[in-house]
Design a protein around this motif. Structure first.
Motif, PDB file in Angstrom:
ATOM      1  N   PHE A 162       0.884  -1.163   0.000  1.00 34.22           N
ATOM      2  CA  PHE A 162       0.000   0.000   0.000  1.00 34.22           C
ATOM      3  C   PHE A 162       0.921   1.212   0.000  1.00 34.22           C
ATOM      4  CE2 PHE A 162      -4.442   1.202   0.747  1.00 34.22           C
ATOM      5  CZ  PHE A 162      -4.297   2.566   0.884  1.00 34.22           C
ATOM      6  N   SER A 163       0.803   2.049  -1.025  1.00 32.84           N
ATOM      7  CA  SER A 163       1.753   3.154  -1.205  1.00 32.84           C
ATOM      8  C   SER A 163       1.594   4.235  -0.134  1.00 32.84           C
ATOM      9  CB  SER A 163       1.592   3.754  -2.606  1.00 32.84           C
ATOM     10  OG  SER A 163       0.297   4.289  -2.751  1.00 32.84           O
ATOM     11  N   TRP A 164       2.512   5.185  -0.157  1.00 33.60           N
ATOM     12  CA  TRP A 164       2.544   6.280   0.818  1.00 33.60           C
ATOM     13  C   TRP A 164       1.191   6.969   0.868  1.00 33.60           C
ATOM     14  CZ3 TRP A 164       6.409   6.238   4.034  1.00 33.60           C
ATOM     15  CH2 TRP A 164       7.664   5.788   3.631  1.00 33.60           C
ATOM     16  N   HIS A 165       0.705   7.217   2.093  1.00 31.58           N
ATOM     17  CA  HIS A 165      -0.575   7.906   2.266  1.00 31.58           C
ATOM     18  C   HIS A 165      -0.701   8.455   3.684  1.00 31.58           C
ATOM     19  CE1 HIS A 165      -1.334   3.895   3.886  1.00 31.58           C
ATOM     20  NE2 HIS A 165      -2.337   4.424   4.570  1.00 31.58           N
ATOM     21  N   TYR A 166      -1.635   9.378   3.823  1.00 31.25           N
ATOM     22  CA  TYR A 166      -2.034   9.904   5.133  1.00 31.25           C
ATOM     23  C   TYR A 166      -3.391   9.299   5.479  1.00 31.25           C
ATOM     24  CZ  TYR A 166       1.435  13.601   4.351  1.00 31.25           C
ATOM     25  OH  TYR A 166       2.584  14.298   4.113  1.00 31.25           O
ATOM     26  N   ASP A 167      -3.717   9.207   6.748  1.00 29.88           N
ATOM     27  CA  ASP A 167      -5.035   8.722   7.159  1.00 29.88           C
ATOM     28  C   ASP A 167      -6.016   9.864   7.413  1.00 29.88           C
ATOM     29  OD1 ASP A 167      -4.136   6.163   6.929  1.00 29.88           O
ATOM     30  OD2 ASP A 167      -4.254   5.661   9.056  1.00 29.88           O
ATOM     31  N   GLU A 168      -5.587  11.079   7.183  1.00 31.54           N
ATOM     32  CA  GLU A 168      -6.469  12.220   7.441  1.00 31.54           C
ATOM     33  C   GLU A 168      -7.653  12.245   6.477  1.00 31.54           C
ATOM     34  OE1 GLU A 168      -4.539  15.932   5.148  1.00 31.54           O
ATOM     35  OE2 GLU A 168      -3.201  14.922   6.543  1.00 31.54           O
ATOM     36  N   ILE A 169      -8.709  12.888   6.904  1.00 34.63           N
ATOM     37  CA  ILE A 169      -9.933  13.031   6.108  1.00 34.63           C
ATOM     38  C   ILE A 169      -9.874  14.363   5.355  1.00 34.63           C
ATOM     39  CG2 ILE A 169     -12.452  13.309   6.254  1.00 34.63           C
ATOM     40  CD1 ILE A 169     -11.563  10.506   6.942  1.00 34.63           C
ATOM     41  N   LEU A 183     -15.317  16.196   6.303  1.00 35.48           N
ATOM     42  CA  LEU A 183     -15.204  16.339   7.750  1.00 35.48           C
ATOM     43  C   LEU A 183     -16.552  16.431   8.459  1.00 35.48           C
ATOM     44  CD1 LEU A 183     -12.148  18.750   8.038  1.00 35.48           C
ATOM     45  CD2 LEU A 183     -12.215  16.304   8.545  1.00 35.48           C
ATOM     46  N   VAL A 184     -17.645  16.629   7.721  1.00 34.07           N
ATOM     47  CA  VAL A 184     -18.956  16.771   8.361  1.00 34.07           C
ATOM     48  C   VAL A 184     -19.360  15.481   9.071  1.00 34.07           C
ATOM     49  CG1 VAL A 184     -19.519  18.181   6.352  1.00 34.07           C
ATOM     50  CG2 VAL A 184     -20.752  16.116   6.683  1.00 34.07           C
ATOM     51  N   ASN A 185     -18.863  14.348   8.626  1.00 36.39           N
ATOM     52  CA  ASN A 185     -19.203  13.067   9.242  1.00 36.39           C
ATOM     53  C   ASN A 185     -18.122  12.658  10.229  1.00 36.39           C
ATOM     54  OD1 ASN A 185     -20.274  10.613   9.934  1.00 36.39           O
ATOM     55  ND2 ASN A 185     -19.890   9.629   7.975  1.00 36.39           N
ATOM     56  N   GLY A 186     -18.225  13.106  11.450  1.00 33.94           N
ATOM     57  CA  GLY A 186     -17.319  12.686  12.511  1.00 33.94           C
ATOM     58  C   GLY A 186     -16.072  13.522  12.696  1.00 33.94           C
ATOM     59  N   GLY A 203      -7.570  18.690  15.593  1.00 35.30           N
ATOM     60  CA  GLY A 203      -8.028  18.251  14.286  1.00 35.30           C
ATOM     61  C   GLY A 203      -7.086  18.551  13.128  1.00 35.30           C
ATOM     62  N   ARG A 204      -6.027  19.323  13.396  1.00 35.93           N
ATOM     63  CA  ARG A 204      -5.054  19.589  12.324  1.00 35.93           C
ATOM     64  C   ARG A 204      -4.290  18.315  12.008  1.00 35.93           C
ATOM     65  NH1 ARG A 204      -0.822  22.298  13.899  1.00 35.93           N
ATOM     66  NH2 ARG A 204      -1.349  22.054  16.085  1.00 35.93           N
ATOM     67  N   ILE A 230     -10.477   6.243  14.593  1.00 34.76           N
ATOM     68  CA  ILE A 230     -11.274   6.962  15.589  1.00 34.76           C
ATOM     69  C   ILE A 230     -11.367   8.418  15.157  1.00 34.76           C
ATOM     70  CG2 ILE A 230     -11.396   7.636  18.018  1.00 34.76           C
ATOM     71  CD1 ILE A 230      -9.592   5.075  18.501  1.00 34.76           C
ATOM     72  N   HIS A 231     -12.564   8.977  15.234  1.00 35.40           N
ATOM     73  CA  HIS A 231     -12.817  10.360  14.815  1.00 35.40           C
ATOM     74  C   HIS A 231     -12.988  11.289  16.010  1.00 35.40           C
ATOM     75  CE1 HIS A 231     -13.648   9.919  10.398  1.00 35.40           C
ATOM     76  NE2 HIS A 231     -13.602   8.653  10.779  1.00 35.40           N
ATOM     77  N   GLU A 232     -12.936  12.589  15.721  1.00 31.14           N
ATOM     78  CA  GLU A 232     -13.138  13.614  16.753  1.00 31.14           C
ATOM     79  C   GLU A 232     -14.533  13.534  17.365  1.00 31.14           C
ATOM     80  OE1 GLU A 232     -11.254  17.716  15.583  1.00 31.14           O
ATOM     81  OE2 GLU A 232     -12.256  16.850  13.822  1.00 31.14           O
ATOM     82  N   ARG A 233     -15.521  13.251  16.520  1.00 28.72           N
ATOM     83  CA  ARG A 233     -16.920  13.232  16.947  1.00 28.72           C
ATOM     84  C   ARG A 233     -17.571  11.928  16.488  1.00 28.72           C
ATOM     85  NH1 ARG A 233     -15.909  17.933  14.425  1.00 28.72           N
ATOM     86  NH2 ARG A 233     -17.161  17.442  12.597  1.00 28.72           N
ATOM     87  N   ASP A 234     -18.847  11.791  16.794  1.00 28.79           N
ATOM     88  CA  ASP A 234     -19.578  10.604  16.343  1.00 28.79           C
ATOM     89  C   ASP A 234     -19.505  10.483  14.831  1.00 28.79           C
ATOM     90  OD1 ASP A 234     -20.296   9.898  18.888  1.00 28.79           O
ATOM     91  OD2 ASP A 234     -22.284  10.810  18.790  1.00 28.79           O
TER      92      ASP A 234
END
Length: 139
Positions: A15-22, A27-30, A82-83, A106-110
């Motif tokens: 799996f190539s280089w990546h970030y897990d950020e959204i 971002l509206v979902n969680g 969240g940054r 795991i997200h910031e919110r639900d």
């Protein structure tokens, strides 16, 4: 938390280089992903590690988690506010043996799962059993 996923890497896959950020539009979902948990479901003797480009171990080598059954890697792809944390760029190295992981975020919110209406465990059971049989995991 997002839906857990089980991932299989066949010999030679990566799996190539990546970030897990959204990305911001999603971002509206969680909100942002603030935690990533990878659980290694088998030993991989050659390759298959999770490598971080910008993080190093105590010997100044790129930080790499070698897959060992039952071990887990927890890291934080974003700061508490969240940054995104750019230091968490990572990849799954080429696996010279089959590799299995479970991954969760795991997200910031639900977080509301985005599962298609017709997609369910029950609906998939027959297909999963057929695939397991085809791959030789069951007889």
């Amino acid at each position: 938390m997002e839906e857990p996923q089980i991932v299989r890497y066949r010999t030679g896959e990566q799996f190539s280089w990546h970030y897990d950020e959204i990305p911001p539009p999603q971002l509206v979902n969680g909100g942002q992903r603030v935690g990533t948990l990878l659980v290694y479901l088998n030993d991989v003797e050659n390759g298959g590690g999770t490598m971080f480009r910008d993080l190093v171990d105590s010997k100044d080598n790129q930080l790499t988690m070698k897959p060992k059954v039952g071990s887990a890697l927890l890291f934080f792809p974003a700061f508490e506010d969240g940054r995104p944390d750019d230091r968490t760029l990572h990849k799954g190295e080429v696996a010279m043996d089959e590799k299995w992981i479970a991954q969760m975020w795991i997200h910031e919110r639900d977080y509301n799962p985005a599962v298609p209406e017709s997609n369910s465990h029950t609906a998939a059971e027959k297909s999963v059993e057929e695939t397991r049989r085809t791959l030789g995991y069951i007889s």
